[in-house]
Design a protein around this motif. Structure first.
Motif, PDB file in Angstrom:
ATOM      1  N   ASP A 238       0.829  -1.212   0.000  1.00 57.46           N
ATOM      2  CA  ASP A 238       0.000   0.000   0.000  1.00 57.46           C
ATOM      3  C   ASP A 238       0.860   1.257   0.000  1.00 57.46           C
ATOM      4  O   ASP A 238       0.597   2.226   0.715  1.00 57.46           O
ATOM      5  N   GLN A 244       0.351   2.448   4.554  1.00 53.16           N
ATOM      6  CA  GLN A 244       1.452   1.702   3.948  1.00 53.16           C
ATOM      7  C   GLN A 244       2.254   0.950   5.017  1.00 53.16           C
ATOM      8  O   GLN A 244       2.477   1.452   6.124  1.00 53.16           O
ATOM      9  N   GLU A 263      -0.043  -4.679  -5.965  1.00 57.03           N
ATOM     10  CA  GLU A 263       0.567  -3.910  -4.879  1.00 57.03           C
ATOM     11  C   GLU A 263       1.665  -2.961  -5.357  1.00 57.03           C
ATOM     12  O   GLU A 263       1.914  -1.932  -4.752  1.00 57.03           O
TER      13      GLU A 263
END
Length: 310
Positions: A238, A244, A263
């Motif tokens: 992320d 993230q 991703e």
């Protein structure tokens, strides 16, 4: 880390853009490389060349525009110039750093050619923008020569293909120098793309993705580890989002699943992870470390970076 063969792929951050930036950046890279040499590692280095080859191509194109009696410089020659220019600064910086530590090792740069398939689909769909901004008349002139152009802000620029590398022509020389305990700089900027035509090699109007050539070079020298040095400390899940998460370790299977889940961005981290999977293959001994140049020591100690293994 002792007695290991390591391939290092230096990204843009490790080289800078302008000449002064490059000279400062190569000094920082040299210090990190010297640490590995002190650990008795065998080192081969490849590097990016985006800003540098663009600068060279622009300068040579402008020279031809002003002085029509001089032949325009092919893309393959610009790539060769960038290899020599960057290799020179890296050689100087690494040698100086090693001598300052009392280590005497030869550092060699090899002008490296890489064969590509003339029927590679990339030649029919060029995507890599290069060179100066042109007006409509100049763009039309380029197209008459058989070159491709694309519309950009302020005018037009050339675009060239990015074919898949097949074989590193000077690989035997790279291995011979490494076997002789030299530090080798090779396949800079992805290598000089060439087409096999009988017993001759003809320069191609193309560039090669740096991550792909890093994997091919690492495999060709049978490296134990490929270090891909980029602009982040590690690979993230992320990435760029509020949630993230750093990925410090993953298997090839996990990496493939992350890619399937979307991703990693196609233009940044995904090519690096794809290269890692390809290089490692079925080997239980090979690994890939992705991190920032300034974080190599911490990454080796497992404090940061992303380590990928089978």
């Amino acid at each position: 880390m002792k007695n290991r063969r390591i391939a290092i792929a230096l990204g843009h951050d490790a080289l800078g853009t302008t000449l002064p930036e490059q000279q400062r950046a190569t000094k920082r890279a040299a210090a990190a490389i010297a640490d590995l040499v002190q650990d008795d590692c065998e080192i081969v280095i490849t590097h990016s060349n985006g800003p540098q080859v663009g600068m060279i191509h622009t300068a040579m194109s402008e020279f031809h525009r002003l002085y029509r009696n001089y032949t325009a410089t092919p893309m393959s020659v610009c790539s060769a110039m960038s290899q020599g220019y960057i290799g020179y600064d890296l050689q100087q910086a690494i040698r100086s750093e090693l001598v300052g530590r009392g280590i005497f090792r030869t550092v060699s740069t090899i002008l490296t050619q890489v064969t590509v398939d003339p029927y590679d689909d990339a030649f029919y769909h060029p995507t890599k923008i290069i060179g100066r901004v042109m007006d409509a008349a100049e763009a039309e002139e380029e197209e008459k020569k058989g070159n491709h152009v694309t519309l950009v802000e302020g005018g037009f620029r050339r675009i060239v293909a990015a074919p898949t590398p097949i074989e590193i022509v000077e690989l035997d020389a790279v291995n011979a120098l490494m076997d002789a305990n030299q530090i080798v700089i090779a396949a800079g900027g992805g290598g000089i793309p060439v087409l096999q035509q009988g017993n001759k090699l003809k320069g191609a109007s193309a560039v090669i993705e740096k991550d792909l050539i890093a994997g091919l070079l690492a495999d060709g020298v049978n490296a134990d580890q490929l270090m891909i040095l980029t602009d982040v400390d590690c690979v993230y899940k992320d990435y760029g989002k509020e949630k993230q998460e750093p990925i410090y370790m993953m298997s090839c299977e996990q990496a493939a699943q992350y890619m399937a889940d979307g991703e990693f961005g196609m233009g940044n981290m995904q090519p690096k992870v794809q290269t890692a999977i390809s290089f490692i293959g079925d080997s239980d001994n090979r690994s890939v470390l992705i991190t920032r140049l300034s974080s190599i020591r911490e990454a080796i100690l497992g404090q940061t970076g992303t380590l990928i293994r089978k």
